[in-house]
Design a protein around this motif. Sequence first.
Motif, PDB file in Angstrom:
ATOM      1  N   GLN A 116     -10.149   1.967   1.291  1.00 14.33           N
ATOM      2  CA  GLN A 116      -9.044   1.997   0.344  1.00 14.33           C
ATOM      3  C   GLN A 116      -9.477   2.704  -0.940  1.00 14.33           C
ATOM      4  O   GLN A 116     -10.668   2.906  -1.184  1.00 14.33           O
ATOM      5  CB  GLN A 116      -8.581   0.573   0.047  1.00 14.33           C
ATOM      6  N   TRP A 156       5.252  -0.646   4.510  1.00 11.03           N
ATOM      7  CA  TRP A 156       4.834  -2.023   4.241  1.00 11.03           C
ATOM      8  C   TRP A 156       4.517  -2.219   2.762  1.00 11.03           C
ATOM      9  O   TRP A 156       4.906  -3.197   2.139  1.00 11.03           O
ATOM     10  CB  TRP A 156       3.622  -2.366   5.095  1.00 11.03           C
ATOM     11  N   GLN A 157       3.825  -1.244   2.176  1.00 11.49           N
ATOM     12  CA  GLN A 157       3.458  -1.349   0.759  1.00 11.49           C
ATOM     13  C   GLN A 157       4.699  -1.322  -0.130  1.00 11.49           C
ATOM     14  O   GLN A 157       4.787  -2.084  -1.101  1.00 11.49           O
ATOM     15  CB  GLN A 157       2.511  -0.206   0.376  1.00 11.49           C
ATOM     16  N   MET A 208      -4.394   4.058  -0.907  1.00  9.07           N
ATOM     17  CA  MET A 208      -4.096   2.697  -0.479  1.00  9.07           C
ATOM     18  C   MET A 208      -4.531   1.723  -1.567  1.00  9.07           C
ATOM     19  O   MET A 208      -5.716   1.653  -1.901  1.00  9.07           O
ATOM     20  CB  MET A 208      -4.838   2.397   0.834  1.00  9.07           C
ATOM     21  N   TYR A 241      -4.420  -2.326  -3.242  1.00 12.36           N
ATOM     22  CA  TYR A 241      -4.146  -3.733  -2.980  1.00 12.36           C
ATOM     23  C   TYR A 241      -3.495  -4.404  -4.174  1.00 12.36           C
ATOM     24  O   TYR A 241      -2.951  -5.504  -4.053  1.00 12.36           O
ATOM     25  CB  TYR A 241      -5.436  -4.463  -2.566  1.00 12.36           C
ATOM     26  N   HIS A 295     -12.811  -8.070   6.747  1.00 12.17           N
ATOM     27  CA  HIS A 295     -11.565  -7.337   6.496  1.00 12.17           C
ATOM     28  C   HIS A 295     -11.604  -5.968   7.174  1.00 12.17           C
ATOM     29  O   HIS A 295     -10.634  -5.553   7.812  1.00 12.17           O
ATOM     30  CB  HIS A 295     -11.369  -7.109   4.990  1.00 12.17           C
ATOM     31  N   GLU A 320      -5.856  -0.813   6.363  1.00  6.14           N
ATOM     32  CA  GLU A 320      -5.611  -2.222   6.067  1.00  6.14           C
ATOM     33  C   GLU A 320      -6.623  -3.093   6.789  1.00  6.14           C
ATOM     34  O   GLU A 320      -6.924  -2.874   7.970  1.00  6.14           O
ATOM     35  CB  GLU A 320      -4.206  -2.625   6.499  1.00  6.14           C
ATOM     36  N   VAL A 334       2.242   2.179   7.040  1.00  6.88           N
ATOM     37  CA  VAL A 334       1.557   1.422   5.989  1.00  6.88           C
ATOM     38  C   VAL A 334       2.289   1.570   4.658  1.00  6.88           C
ATOM     39  O   VAL A 334       2.440   0.600   3.900  1.00  6.88           O
ATOM     40  CB  VAL A 334       0.085   1.889   5.858  1.00  6.88           C
TER      41      VAL A 334
END
Length: 579
Positions: A400, A462-463, A338, A340, A251, A261, A459
């Motif tokens: 993150q 997108w989130q 950030m 998830y 990742h 990301e 980003v």
Amino acid sequence: MSAFLHTKESGQNYGAFLFVFLIGIGARLLFLICLDEPALFAKYPFFAERLVEGKDIGERLVDLSPLYLYFMTALKKVFDVDWTYVKFIQSFMGALNCLLVFAVGGRVFRQEVGFLAGLMCALYGNLIILESTLEPTVFVLTFNLLAVYGLLRVREDGDPPARAWVWPLLAGLFVGLSIITKPNFLLFLPVGGVWLLTCAVRTVTLQRRLANTLFFFTAALLVVIPVTVRNYVKLHDFVLVTADAGKVFFHGNGGGATALEGTGLPDEGFLEEGANEPDYAHVMYRKAASKSIGRALSPSESSEFWIRRALDDIISDPVAYMKLEVKKLFYFFNDYEMHYIASAYKEYKASIAFPFIRYGVIASLGLLGMLLAFKNFKRHSLLYAVVFVYLFSGMLFLVQSRYRTPAVPYLCLFAGYAIYALKEMVVSKRFKTAAAVLIFLGLFFFLTRFFFTDEIVKVDRWQQATKIHYQMGAEPLFKSRKYQQAITELDQCIAMEPSFSPAYNLRGKSYAVLGRYGEALTDFNKVMSLSPNLANGYKDAGFLYLLQGDSQKATSYLMKALSLDPRDAKVQEVLASLK
């Protein structure tokens, strides 16, 4: 502050500890009452409930934190706890962690520094959010702080020889518990050993230092080894704690990864969404690795496969990798959070309007404190070590929020020292020195807020689209049959991210339920164009044609869907009935 605290390191003021605790628990209650999302991250509750029911979870055992999994299982089995209450338990633990920060600061620096650091931990908004998520973050912080406290006590020469083994043994025990909660603390194990050998007071003999180090490693290994044995007995595979290192390494370092990301499988989110287990990506990666090799791989073999894949990408473009590492270094100290987990991200966005401390403040003050404290590096080396362990871990994997959060208590300690040092400069009228220090603070604050802003905006967009409008908005509305409201959320999602295939798919389903077949078919066609190797678009278009009575077109699309996903029992059943 001197009226409120004893200034001697050995002094204790329980009123100050109580004040920090009350601020910590008050901030957490404010969050739980005003900002907490009712959605629960289902990963650990799902598997804990399966264990309580006596079911075997197979290889998923090595995808989960052993300690946290068994903690959740015990809560369910013994108390049949409602999972919502676990948020309160963990928030209470978070407030107690602020006291541990206070205690560590009092031993490494002085009481005022510990007090300031404890307050910053008490009011750091993103930490409060992560503590309430049903993930093991708060336990990692507790065990890390207890391990550091134990190692600091080893350095003191007040214990009689007959009890000299107690603190290194306890420190090792807590390091072991931290490792089986989150294995990246393995990186701290050699650091702790070196510190015990080199940083004790002069009166401690080499023989005693060696004994302390032996006690430390033995205690840690005695905690970790049972988990390793469990993995081998259950799966016939040598997995030290968990088997996700390769996946996470890929990742963070595979082709296409950014500092914020990670890279992933094609249409990974779409595939995981259709799974019948939470956090199904682990299984998908093992399947993808096995398919690539041509045989079934064990969890450890799959992990090794993804490590090799990432290394191949690094070797193929070392310049891009070095740029990525530089960005990770900056992002480790960047103010942006950030997440998830969708609910955590939504809570983070809402928390910005509340008077919580932001990470950028802690990071910039922490960097300043690390600079000012460097003259006494040996005394503070253990705190530097923990920060650099998690910095190295972040640069090795991902940076993150949840990967850098365990470093926050130690950044708070250095931040507290920076504030205290500035206060002393002003009191002693060293204004020029204070002004120079403030210039450095401004520079650090600039570095934490104004680098890579274009990428952060992208980003964050997108989130917002995928986590707030899709996961937290449209999906629950669709499940509760509020289809028009779901379409409104999906419209916003697609406006922000026009290439997000799952949004078209869910909007197409909503249109179909409302009888708007033309709009539904347009969305399913868009899914097919964006994700041509997935069955979803073909399957839903086939069902739509079946609903309209066009069995010929329905058969064509469903046959295509079955060729992409041969195990879909529902499609098999419908095709059999059509034939």
